[in-house]
Design a protein around this motif. Structure first.
Motif, PDB file in Angstrom:
ATOM      1  N   CYS A   1      -5.500  -0.784  15.136  1.00  0.00           N
ATOM      2  CA  CYS A   1      -4.884  -2.037  14.694  1.00  0.00           C
ATOM      3  C   CYS A   1      -4.406  -1.899  13.252  1.00  0.00           C
ATOM      4  O   CYS A   1      -3.271  -2.253  12.932  1.00  0.00           O
ATOM      5  N   VAL A   2      -5.256  -1.366  12.380  1.00  0.00           N
ATOM      6  CA  VAL A   2      -4.888  -1.168  10.976  1.00  0.00           C
ATOM      7  C   VAL A   2      -3.652  -0.287  10.874  1.00  0.00           C
ATOM      8  O   VAL A   2      -2.691  -0.618  10.175  1.00  0.00           O
ATOM      9  N   GLU A   3      -3.666   0.837  11.557  1.00  0.00           N
ATOM     10  CA  GLU A   3      -2.539   1.767  11.484  1.00  0.00           C
ATOM     11  C   GLU A   3      -1.239   1.118  11.960  1.00  0.00           C
ATOM     12  O   GLU A   3      -0.191   1.256  11.327  1.00  0.00           O
ATOM     13  N   ALA A   4      -1.301   0.387  13.056  1.00  0.00           N
ATOM     14  CA  ALA A   4      -0.099  -0.236  13.610  1.00  0.00           C
ATOM     15  C   ALA A   4       0.444  -1.318  12.680  1.00  0.00           C
ATOM     16  O   ALA A   4       1.656  -1.386  12.434  1.00  0.00           O
ATOM     17  N   VAL A   5      -0.423  -2.159  12.146  1.00  0.00           N
ATOM     18  CA  VAL A   5       0.014  -3.236  11.257  1.00  0.00           C
ATOM     19  C   VAL A   5       0.561  -2.651   9.958  1.00  0.00           C
ATOM     20  O   VAL A   5       1.595  -3.092   9.457  1.00  0.00           O
ATOM     21  N   GLU A   6      -0.100  -1.637   9.412  1.00  0.00           N
ATOM     22  CA  GLU A   6       0.391  -0.990   8.191  1.00  0.00           C
ATOM     23  C   GLU A   6       1.767  -0.358   8.421  1.00  0.00           C
ATOM     24  O   GLU A   6       2.657  -0.481   7.584  1.00  0.00           O
ATOM     25  N   LYS A   7       1.953   0.305   9.550  1.00  0.00           N
ATOM     26  CA  LYS A   7       3.253   0.924   9.848  1.00  0.00           C
ATOM     27  C   LYS A   7       4.346  -0.123   9.985  1.00  0.00           C
ATOM     28  O   LYS A   7       5.450   0.064   9.485  1.00  0.00           O
ATOM     29  N   LEU A   8       4.048  -1.219  10.654  1.00  0.00           N
ATOM     30  CA  LEU A   8       5.048  -2.275  10.781  1.00  0.00           C
ATOM     31  C   LEU A   8       5.348  -2.894   9.419  1.00  0.00           C
ATOM     32  O   LEU A   8       6.498  -3.200   9.117  1.00  0.00           O
ATOM     33  N   GLY A   9       4.329  -3.034   8.591  1.00  0.00           N
ATOM     34  CA  GLY A   9       4.546  -3.520   7.231  1.00  0.00           C
ATOM     35  C   GLY A   9       5.477  -2.600   6.457  1.00  0.00           C
ATOM     36  O   GLY A   9       6.394  -3.057   5.780  1.00  0.00           O
ATOM     37  N   ASN A  10       5.281  -1.304   6.576  1.00  0.00           N
ATOM     38  CA  ASN A  10       6.179  -0.350   5.923  1.00  0.00           C
ATOM     39  C   ASN A  10       7.587  -0.446   6.482  1.00  0.00           C
ATOM     40  O   ASN A  10       8.561  -0.337   5.744  1.00  0.00           O
ATOM     41  N   HIS A  11       7.700  -0.681   7.773  1.00  0.00           N
ATOM     42  CA  HIS A  11       9.020  -0.854   8.393  1.00  0.00           C
ATOM     43  C   HIS A  11       9.711  -2.106   7.858  1.00  0.00           C
ATOM     44  O   HIS A  11      10.899  -2.088   7.582  1.00  0.00           O
TER      45      HIS A  11
END
Length: 129
Positions: free
Chosen positions: A113-123
């Motif tokens: 969950c952390v990885e996915a949310v962080e990646k979307l935030g970077n996007h």
């Protein structure tokens, strides 16, 4: 379904480790997009804004009250807040324009969950919607 809802579904829910997600507009404090069934009330969105801008120390000490549930703080800094409760948790990532929020429940991996949310935030940092 708008483009941002599709992005939430494709990038977060598809991982099977994000239960619900939303994108909050920083300037307006309103929900820009959310996944089906995640009815984020305006006060919950505002609470997240205050958590990032005025209450990081309080969040670290006392946790975060979100959607009528108390979450214990795992990590909180100017860019992200990670919290958990007995049967799940919440990850919030602040970008220049948005806060991306994802929740997970029991049986899901918080790290995914952390990885996915962080990646979307970077996007979201790279795009201006």
């Amino acid at each position: 379904m708008n483009q941002m809802q599709a992005l939430l579904n494709d990038c977060l829910l598809r991982t099977k480790h994000v239960e619900h997600a939303a994108i909050i507009n920083l300037k307006k404090g309103t929900v820009y997009a959310s996944t089906f069934g995640f009815n984020l009330q305006p006060q919950s969105a505002v609470n997240l804004l205050y958590a990032f801008y005025k209450n990081l120390l309080q969040v670290r000490r006392e946790g975060l009250y979100f959607k009528e549930k108390q979450y214990r703080c795992v990590r909180a800094d100017e860019y992200s807040i990670y919290t958990k409760k007995q049967d799940g948790g919440l990850v919030a990532v602040k970008t220049k324009l948005y806060i991306v929020v994802g929740t997970y429940s029991e049986g899901m991996y918080p790290s995914v969950c952390v990885e996915a949310v962080e990646k979307l935030g970077n996007h979201c940092i790279c795009m201006s919607v």
